[in-house]
Design a protein around this motif. Structure first.
Motif, PDB file in Angstrom:
ATOM      1  N   THR A  75       8.453  -5.312 -10.195  1.00  0.00           N
ATOM      2  CA  THR A  75       7.248  -4.816 -10.414  1.00  0.00           C
ATOM      3  C   THR A  75       5.979  -5.233  -9.496  1.00  0.00           C
ATOM      4  OG1 THR A  75       7.461  -4.570 -12.807  1.00  0.00           O
ATOM      5  CG2 THR A  75       5.256  -4.632 -12.103  1.00  0.00           C
ATOM      6  N   THR A  76       6.392  -6.447  -8.821  1.00  0.00           N
ATOM      7  CA  THR A  76       5.586  -6.894  -7.914  1.00  0.00           C
ATOM      8  C   THR A  76       5.793  -6.016  -6.642  1.00  0.00           C
ATOM      9  OG1 THR A  76       5.946  -9.125  -8.531  1.00  0.00           O
ATOM     10  CG2 THR A  76       4.791  -9.014  -6.631  1.00  0.00           C
ATOM     11  N   VAL A  77       6.790  -5.453  -6.259  1.00  0.00           N
ATOM     12  CA  VAL A  77       6.930  -4.583  -5.033  1.00  0.00           C
ATOM     13  C   VAL A  77       6.049  -3.278  -5.167  1.00  0.00           C
ATOM     14  CG1 VAL A  77       8.548  -3.107  -3.980  1.00  0.00           C
ATOM     15  CG2 VAL A  77       9.148  -5.358  -4.222  1.00  0.00           C
ATOM     16  N   LEU A  78       5.957  -2.801  -6.713  1.00  0.00           N
ATOM     17  CA  LEU A  78       5.631  -1.499  -7.117  1.00  0.00           C
ATOM     18  C   LEU A  78       4.040  -1.807  -7.069  1.00  0.00           C
ATOM     19  CD1 LEU A  78       6.141   1.186  -8.189  1.00  0.00           C
ATOM     20  CD2 LEU A  78       5.406   0.215 -10.351  1.00  0.00           C
ATOM     21  N   LYS A  79       3.651  -2.929  -7.254  1.00  0.00           N
ATOM     22  CA  LYS A  79       2.259  -3.264  -7.088  1.00  0.00           C
ATOM     23  C   LYS A  79       1.823  -3.407  -5.666  1.00  0.00           C
ATOM     24  CE  LYS A  79       2.085  -6.564 -11.150  1.00  0.00           C
ATOM     25  NZ  LYS A  79       1.903  -7.922 -11.227  1.00  0.00           N
ATOM     26  N   GLN A  80       2.326  -3.565  -4.855  1.00  0.00           N
ATOM     27  CA  GLN A  80       2.298  -3.578  -3.309  1.00  0.00           C
ATOM     28  C   GLN A  80       2.283  -2.441  -2.661  1.00  0.00           C
ATOM     29  OE1 GLN A  80       1.130  -6.184  -1.687  1.00  0.00           O
ATOM     30  NE2 GLN A  80       2.204  -8.242  -1.909  1.00  0.00           N
ATOM     31  N   LEU A  81       3.085  -1.651  -3.311  1.00  0.00           N
ATOM     32  CA  LEU A  81       2.998  -0.138  -2.950  1.00  0.00           C
ATOM     33  C   LEU A  81       1.628   0.571  -3.182  1.00  0.00           C
ATOM     34  CD1 LEU A  81       6.771   1.015  -3.749  1.00  0.00           C
ATOM     35  CD2 LEU A  81       5.571   0.579  -1.359  1.00  0.00           C
ATOM     36  N   LYS A  82       1.177   0.222  -4.762  1.00  0.00           N
ATOM     37  CA  LYS A  82      -0.050   0.754  -5.031  1.00  0.00           C
ATOM     38  C   LYS A  82      -1.194   0.609  -4.194  1.00  0.00           C
ATOM     39  CE  LYS A  82       1.200   0.915  -9.937  1.00  0.00           C
ATOM     40  NZ  LYS A  82       1.107   0.484 -11.230  1.00  0.00           N
ATOM     41  N   LEU A  83      -1.050  -1.008  -3.807  1.00  0.00           N
ATOM     42  CA  LEU A  83      -2.240  -1.505  -2.929  1.00  0.00           C
ATOM     43  C   LEU A  83      -2.163  -0.826  -1.424  1.00  0.00           C
ATOM     44  CD1 LEU A  83      -2.328  -5.586  -3.064  1.00  0.00           C
ATOM     45  CD2 LEU A  83      -4.303  -3.918  -3.208  1.00  0.00           C
ATOM     46  N   LEU A  84      -1.037  -0.752  -0.970  1.00  0.00           N
ATOM     47  CA  LEU A  84      -0.890  -0.186   0.311  1.00  0.00           C
ATOM     48  C   LEU A  84      -1.016   1.221   0.458  1.00  0.00           C
ATOM     49  CD1 LEU A  84       2.174  -2.622   1.434  1.00  0.00           C
ATOM     50  CD2 LEU A  84       0.030  -2.697   2.427  1.00  0.00           C
ATOM     51  N   TYR A  85      -0.496   2.102  -0.504  1.00  0.00           N
ATOM     52  CA  TYR A  85      -0.581   3.384  -0.357  1.00  0.00           C
ATOM     53  C   TYR A  85      -0.946   4.189  -1.513  1.00  0.00           C
ATOM     54  CZ  TYR A  85       2.931   2.445   3.131  1.00  0.00           C
ATOM     55  OH  TYR A  85       3.666   1.834   4.403  1.00  0.00           O
ATOM     56  N   GLY A  86      -1.536   3.649  -2.618  1.00  0.00           N
ATOM     57  CA  GLY A  86      -1.994   4.078  -3.569  1.00  0.00           C
ATOM     58  C   GLY A  86      -3.622   4.563  -3.416  1.00  0.00           C
ATOM     59  N   ARG A  87      -3.923   5.594  -4.206  1.00  0.00           N
ATOM     60  CA  ARG A  87      -5.147   6.170  -3.867  1.00  0.00           C
ATOM     61  C   ARG A  87      -6.367   5.012  -4.306  1.00  0.00           C
ATOM     62  NH1 ARG A  87      -6.887  10.988  -7.165  1.00  0.00           N
ATOM     63  NH2 ARG A  87      -4.600  10.908  -7.689  1.00  0.00           N
ATOM     64  N   LYS A  88      -6.054   4.529  -5.497  1.00  0.00           N
ATOM     65  CA  LYS A  88      -7.045   3.565  -6.102  1.00  0.00           C
ATOM     66  C   LYS A  88      -6.659   2.099  -5.904  1.00  0.00           C
ATOM     67  CE  LYS A  88      -9.241   6.836  -9.031  1.00  0.00           C
ATOM     68  NZ  LYS A  88      -8.949   7.718 -10.021  1.00  0.00           N
ATOM     69  N   GLY A  89      -5.564   1.800  -5.408  1.00  0.00           N
ATOM     70  CA  GLY A  89      -5.021   0.411  -5.113  1.00  0.00           C
ATOM     71  C   GLY A  89      -4.667  -0.057  -6.678  1.00  0.00           C
ATOM     72  N   LEU A  90      -5.301  -1.130  -6.888  1.00  0.00           N
ATOM     73  CA  LEU A  90      -4.760  -1.729  -8.337  1.00  0.00           C
ATOM     74  C   LEU A  90      -5.917  -1.668  -9.236  1.00  0.00           C
ATOM     75  CD1 LEU A  90      -2.880  -4.985  -6.876  1.00  0.00           C
ATOM     76  CD2 LEU A  90      -1.966  -3.098  -8.060  1.00  0.00           C
ATOM     77  N   ASP A  91      -7.105  -0.739  -8.852  1.00  0.00           N
ATOM     78  CA  ASP A  91      -8.315  -0.747  -9.510  1.00  0.00           C
ATOM     79  C   ASP A  91      -8.040  -0.395 -11.017  1.00  0.00           C
ATOM     80  OD1 ASP A  91      -9.810  -1.880  -7.601  1.00  0.00           O
ATOM     81  OD2 ASP A  91     -10.401  -0.001  -6.868  1.00  0.00           O
TER      82      ASP A  91
END
Ligand code: GTP
Ligand code: MG
Length: 408
Positions: free
Chosen positions: A78-94
């Protein structure tokens, strides 16, 4: 760019946007310059944007590269997934930021509870006998933690009384615990337990959060990106996430790694283009949670043997992340000997030799000698390092996909 999280049960986009929009008023110039017409035009333009986005998402879902993140519990999936959200997600981890406030508080309390239990089991005495009263407070945490538990981020546990779901009540309850947690964390007995009892079941982020108790107890506290990367919630259900990584569309699945949850992985095994298999190399000296006599890293190797030789993954790209290298390095520096846990290792106890040994142990699990297994040494909570790794993995997967489809 992360486009959205999709519910597996019905496969429809969670925002439910439809692609059929009536364009007639815009095309025929039916709108005047009045304020209400401007509003209508804006609403229509937004609807068109939503529709285009929904179409793109549908295309991605149908055509993207299917990638599973597999591996035992606590290896960092899940940490890798969180990093993908941070790096490529529209809203990061917001989107999940507020939810993590409670997770962090829970992590702090669980960490101290594990330390108190570990201290008693190892017969270590408190440095300051006056802290005995705080030990009692932490012992009583068991009941509180049960009521307070979180099953999946964002999904309220029906067992939690309303009072605890209220943000202020939750902050107040945590604030009540803070003096006990701070006094104990400063106690030489607890510090000795933390430094010497490597076998106690304590989360890797314990020190990170216990050092930051004042900050996270502040009523205005909002978890930072680093806090969210360090926070720990077990994954229980498989979730699907759609990303556009440097122009390549991905459907990425995060699963729960506990043994009892592995049977739920199988329905996702069809047509998988790539697997990132997560292992925690730092777990070489730990027993499994459900079977302390089975070495965690050995268990992980067995699981990789099953996955890499699975008949449904004959043409699936395999990428192994030997994760938690920061913790692994710290353990070696503290004098921990790898061959005490892996007696077949006879080399020097330095970082380079031991990591090559473990890398080889993973590679030899895959019986198909034609199949290329890629390995990366990773520190999944480090966003800079993960950015480099994700770019490299993206290149590998594209190349292998072209080769598999006969285009290369
Ligand atoms: N120090 C350090 N901590 C890490 C690293 N990778 C993950 N963690 C921490 O390890 C803990 C577990 O990570 P998760 O990503 O939740 O593990 P998981 O594989 O998803 O676990 P399950 O959901 O139970 O299958 C979290 O507290 C992470 O912050 C790393 O490379 N170094
Ligand atoms: Mg997880």
């Amino acid at each position: 760019m992360e486009l959205q999280q999709v519910s597996r049960s019905n496969g429809t986009p969670s925002n439910g946007s439809s692609s059929s929009v009536n364009l007639a008023p815009l095309l025929t110039g039916q709108f005047s310059n009045s304020r209400s017409d401007q509003k209508k035009a804006k609403a229509l333009s937004d609807a068109i944007d939503r529709s285009l986005r929904a179409d793109r998402e549908r295309q991605l879902r149908e055509g993207g590269i299917k990638l599973l993140i597999l591996g035992p519990s606590e290896t960092g999936k899940t940490t890798v997934l969180k990093q993908l959200k941070l790096l490529y997600g529209r809203k990061g981890l917001d989107v999940e930021r507020q939810t993590y406030r409670r997770v962090v508080h829970l992590n702090v309390m669980k960490a101290m509870q594990a330390l108190v239990e570990g201290m008693e089991q190892a017969n270590i005495q408190l440095g300051n006998p006056q802290n005995a009263v705080h030990v009692e407070t932490v012992r009583r945490l068991e009941t509180t933690l049960k009521r307070y538990s979180i099953t999946t981020v964002g999904v309220p546990n029906p067992a939690i009384p309303r009072k605890i779901t209220d943000a202020k009540a939750e902050t107040d309850m945590f604030a009540d615990m803070v003096p006990a947690i701070k006094s104990l964390w400063a106690d030489p007995g607890i510090q000795k337990t933390f430094d010497t009892c490597t076998q106690i079941s304590i989360q890797d982020s314990a020190k990170y959060f216990l050092d930051a108790v004042d900050r996270v107890a502040d009523p205005e506290y909002v978890p930072t990106d680093d806090d969210i990367l360090q926070a720990r919630v077990r994954t229980l259900a498989v979730s699907e996430h759609i990303f556009d990584i440097d122009g390549v569309a991905y459907r990425i699945y995060d699963v729960g790694g506990q043994k009892s949850l592995r049977k739920y992985w199988v329905p996702y095994f069809d047509d998988v283009d790539a697997i990132i298999f997560m292992s925690a190399i730092s777990a070489y000296d730990q027993g499994c949670e459900d079977n302390p006599n089975l070495n965690r890293l050995q268990d992980c190797l067995l699981l990789f043997n099953e996955i890499s030789n699975h008949k449904l993954f004959l043409h699936t790209s395999m990428i192994v992340f030997l994760n938690k290298i920061d913790i692994f390095q710290r353990k070696l520096l503290s004098g921990s000997m790898v061959n005490r846990y892996f007696p077949d290792y006879n080399g020097p106890n330095d970082y380079f030799s031991t990591t090559v040994f473990f890398q080889y142990r993973f590679l030899e699990q895959c019986k198909d000698l034609q199949k290329q297994v890629y390995t990366h040494f990773t520190h999944a909570t480090d966003t800079k390092q993960m950015k480099v790794i994700v770019v490299a993995v993206n290149v590998i997967i594209q190349r292998l996909n072209l080769r598999n489809s006969g285009l290369l």
